[in-house]
Design a protein around this motif. Structure first.
Motif, PDB file in Angstrom:
ATOM      1  N   GLU A   1      29.459  26.697  30.010  1.00 59.54           N
ATOM      2  CA  GLU A   1      28.724  26.890  31.025  1.00 59.54           C
ATOM      3  C   GLU A   1      27.552  25.627  30.770  1.00 59.54           C
ATOM      4  O   GLU A   1      27.148  24.858  31.826  1.00 59.54           O
ATOM      5  N   ARG A   2      27.009  25.690  29.403  1.00 58.24           N
ATOM      6  CA  ARG A   2      25.877  24.784  29.129  1.00 58.24           C
ATOM      7  C   ARG A   2      26.352  23.426  29.359  1.00 58.24           C
ATOM      8  O   ARG A   2      25.761  22.400  29.963  1.00 58.24           O
ATOM      9  N   ALA A   3      27.550  23.324  28.711  1.00 62.17           N
ATOM     10  CA  ALA A   3      27.851  21.519  28.707  1.00 62.17           C
ATOM     11  C   ALA A   3      28.365  21.042  30.023  1.00 62.17           C
ATOM     12  O   ALA A   3      28.072  19.932  30.464  1.00 62.17           O
ATOM     13  N   CYS A   4      28.999  21.913  30.856  1.00 61.74           N
ATOM     14  CA  CYS A   4      29.513  21.545  32.221  1.00 61.74           C
ATOM     15  C   CYS A   4      28.282  21.350  33.045  1.00 61.74           C
ATOM     16  O   CYS A   4      28.180  20.652  33.867  1.00 61.74           O
ATOM     17  N   ALA A   5      27.314  22.333  32.999  1.00 59.05           N
ATOM     18  CA  ALA A   5      26.230  22.287  33.722  1.00 59.05           C
ATOM     19  C   ALA A   5      25.338  20.954  33.458  1.00 59.05           C
ATOM     20  O   ALA A   5      24.903  20.318  34.496  1.00 59.05           O
ATOM     21  N   ARG A   6      25.312  20.453  32.259  1.00 56.64           N
ATOM     22  CA  ARG A   6      24.621  19.334  32.010  1.00 56.64           C
ATOM     23  C   ARG A   6      25.019  18.080  32.246  1.00 56.64           C
ATOM     24  O   ARG A   6      24.640  17.139  32.622  1.00 56.64           O
ATOM     25  N   LEU A   7      26.643  17.979  32.297  1.00 53.28           N
ATOM     26  CA  LEU A   7      27.521  17.031  32.674  1.00 53.28           C
ATOM     27  C   LEU A   7      27.873  16.815  34.138  1.00 53.28           C
ATOM     28  O   LEU A   7      28.217  15.623  34.679  1.00 53.28           O
ATOM     29  N   ASP A   8      27.756  17.989  35.093  1.00 51.65           N
ATOM     30  CA  ASP A   8      28.382  17.665  36.324  1.00 51.65           C
ATOM     31  C   ASP A   8      27.173  18.672  37.461  1.00 51.65           C
ATOM     32  O   ASP A   8      27.238  19.697  37.078  1.00 51.65           O
ATOM     33  N   PRO A   9      26.630  17.985  37.981  1.00 53.11           N
ATOM     34  CA  PRO A   9      25.490  18.598  38.756  1.00 53.11           C
ATOM     35  C   PRO A   9      26.325  19.774  39.851  1.00 53.11           C
ATOM     36  O   PRO A   9      25.378  20.525  40.307  1.00 53.11           O
ATOM     37  N   ALA A  10      27.610  19.488  39.908  1.00 53.49           N
ATOM     38  CA  ALA A  10      28.387  20.247  40.923  1.00 53.49           C
ATOM     39  C   ALA A  10      28.801  21.667  40.340  1.00 53.49           C
ATOM     40  O   ALA A  10      29.458  22.477  40.833  1.00 53.49           O
ATOM     41  N   PHE A  11      28.345  21.750  39.001  1.00 57.48           N
ATOM     42  CA  PHE A  11      28.759  23.027  38.300  1.00 57.48           C
ATOM     43  C   PHE A  11      28.275  24.105  38.982  1.00 57.48           C
ATOM     44  O   PHE A  11      27.205  24.457  39.295  1.00 57.48           O
ATOM     45  N   ARG A  12      28.996  25.211  39.199  1.00 60.00           N
ATOM     46  CA  ARG A  12      28.472  26.743  39.781  1.00 60.00           C
ATOM     47  C   ARG A  12      28.474  27.763  38.751  1.00 60.00           C
ATOM     48  O   ARG A  12      27.543  28.584  38.795  1.00 60.00           O
ATOM     49  N   ARG A  13      29.753  28.063  37.929  1.00 60.95           N
ATOM     50  CA  ARG A  13      29.682  29.191  37.223  1.00 60.95           C
ATOM     51  C   ARG A  13      30.749  28.928  36.083  1.00 60.95           C
ATOM     52  O   ARG A  13      31.646  28.012  36.353  1.00 60.95           O
ATOM     53  N   VAL A  14      30.983  30.006  35.374  1.00 56.83           N
ATOM     54  CA  VAL A  14      32.277  30.146  34.513  1.00 56.83           C
ATOM     55  C   VAL A  14      32.791  31.485  35.093  1.00 56.83           C
ATOM     56  O   VAL A  14      32.247  32.427  35.414  1.00 56.83           O
ATOM     57  N   ASN A  15      34.306  31.861  34.960  1.00 59.29           N
ATOM     58  CA  ASN A  15      34.935  33.046  35.112  1.00 59.29           C
ATOM     59  C   ASN A  15      35.618  33.068  33.972  1.00 59.29           C
ATOM     60  O   ASN A  15      36.025  32.081  33.346  1.00 59.29           O
ATOM     61  N   ILE A  16      35.603  34.415  33.431  1.00 59.16           N
ATOM     62  CA  ILE A  16      36.328  34.673  32.123  1.00 59.16           C
ATOM     63  C   ILE A  16      37.420  35.693  32.432  1.00 59.16           C
ATOM     64  O   ILE A  16      37.215  36.603  33.231  1.00 59.16           O
ATOM     65  N   GLU A  17      38.750  35.381  31.918  1.00 54.43           N
ATOM     66  CA  GLU A  17      39.967  36.270  32.317  1.00 54.43           C
ATOM     67  C   GLU A  17      40.777  36.495  30.947  1.00 54.43           C
ATOM     68  O   GLU A  17      40.744  35.432  30.058  1.00 54.43           O
ATOM     69  N   ILE A  18      41.121  37.619  30.693  1.00 55.11           N
ATOM     70  CA  ILE A  18      41.930  38.038  29.554  1.00 55.11           C
ATOM     71  C   ILE A  18      43.165  38.469  30.314  1.00 55.11           C
ATOM     72  O   ILE A  18      43.146  39.760  30.787  1.00 55.11           O
ATOM     73  N   LEU A  19      44.276  37.835  30.328  1.00 51.56           N
ATOM     74  CA  LEU A  19      45.433  38.108  31.152  1.00 51.56           C
ATOM     75  C   LEU A  19      46.729  38.571  30.444  1.00 51.56           C
ATOM     76  O   LEU A  19      46.930  39.650  30.483  1.00 51.56           O
ATOM     77  N   GLY A  20      47.102  37.497  29.397  1.00 51.81           N
ATOM     78  CA  GLY A  20      48.182  38.020  28.532  1.00 51.81           C
ATOM     79  C   GLY A  20      49.554  38.223  29.384  1.00 51.81           C
ATOM     80  O   GLY A  20      50.324  38.708  28.618  1.00 51.81           O
TER      81      GLY A  20
END
Length: 165
Positions: free
Chosen positions: A77-96
Motif C-alpha cells: 500500500e505505501r509503495a504503490c501509493a507513493r509511486l502511482d497517484p491512481a492507487f486505490r487500496r489493496v485486496n488480501i486473499e488467502i485462496l489455495g
C-alpha cells in the motif's frame, strides 16, 4: 535435476534461489508476483511447504503469518501509493485453490483499471493478463520491487522500536 524455481517456490526461497523474493519475514517469504498487470502484486508464501491451510498452523504461528500478511499488505500500500497517484487500496486473499501450500495474495488496485473490472475480483481479468510477456515480472518492475522491500524494512524497524511514546 529440475532447476526451475517455480516448481519449488518455498524451497528456492529458503535456498536464496527464488528471484521474486523481496524479504524473509517472521514465518514466511514476501515475494513479488510473477504477473504485474496490477503493479505491486505480491504474495506471502509460508516458510513450510507442508502447511496447506491457515488452520494447519498452531495458533502462535497462525497469528504470526497473519501479521506477516498485514505487514506485506501495508508495504505494498505505501509503495504503490507513493509511486502511482491512481492507487486505490489493496485486496488480501488467502485462496489455495491452485498451489497446495499456504500463501496470501496482496493485490493493489488502481483508478486506471478498466471500468468493468476495477470493482471486481482480479480473477475476472482476461486470459491475456495472466499469460505472455506483456504483464510478466521484468526489470521494469525493479523500482517498485525495491520500494516494497524498503517499506517492509521500515515497518520491521518500527515494530522493533516498539510503540511510540
Amino acid at each position: 535435476m529440475d532447476t526451475d524455481w517455480r516448481r519449488d517456490r518455498i524451497g528456492s526461497a529458503h535456498r536464496g534461489e527464488n528471484p521474486t523474493l523481496m524479504r524473509r519475514l517472521d514465518v514466511g517469504f514476501a515475494v513479488i508476483g510473477d504477473r504485474q498487470f496490477l503493479p505491486g502484486y505480491s504474495v506471502l508464501l509460508t516458510d513450510d511447504p507442508a502447511v496447506t491451510r491457515l488452520s494447519d498452523l498452531p495458533r502462535p504461528r497462525r497469528l504470526a503469518y497473519l501479521t506477516d500478511t498485514e505487514r506485506l499488505a501495508e508495504a505494498v500500500e505505501r509503495a504503490c501509493a507513493r509511486l502511482d497517484p491512481a492507487f486505490r487500496r489493496v485486496n488480501i486473499e488467502i485462496l489455495g485453490n491452485t498451489d497446495p501450500y499456504l500463501h496470501a495474495h496482496v493485490w493493489p488496485r488502481y483508478d486506471w483499471e478498466p471500468a468493468g473490472l476495477v470493482r471486481l475480483p482480479v480473477w475476472l481479468y482476461g486470459e491475456e493478463y495472466w499469460r505472455g510477456e506483456r504483464h510478466a515480472l521484468a526489470p521494469r518492475h525493479d523500482a517498485l520491487r525495491a520500494a516494497i522491500g524498503e517499506e517492509l524494512d521500515l515497518l520491521a524497524d518500527q515494530e522493533a522500536a516498539g510503540p511510540a511514546t
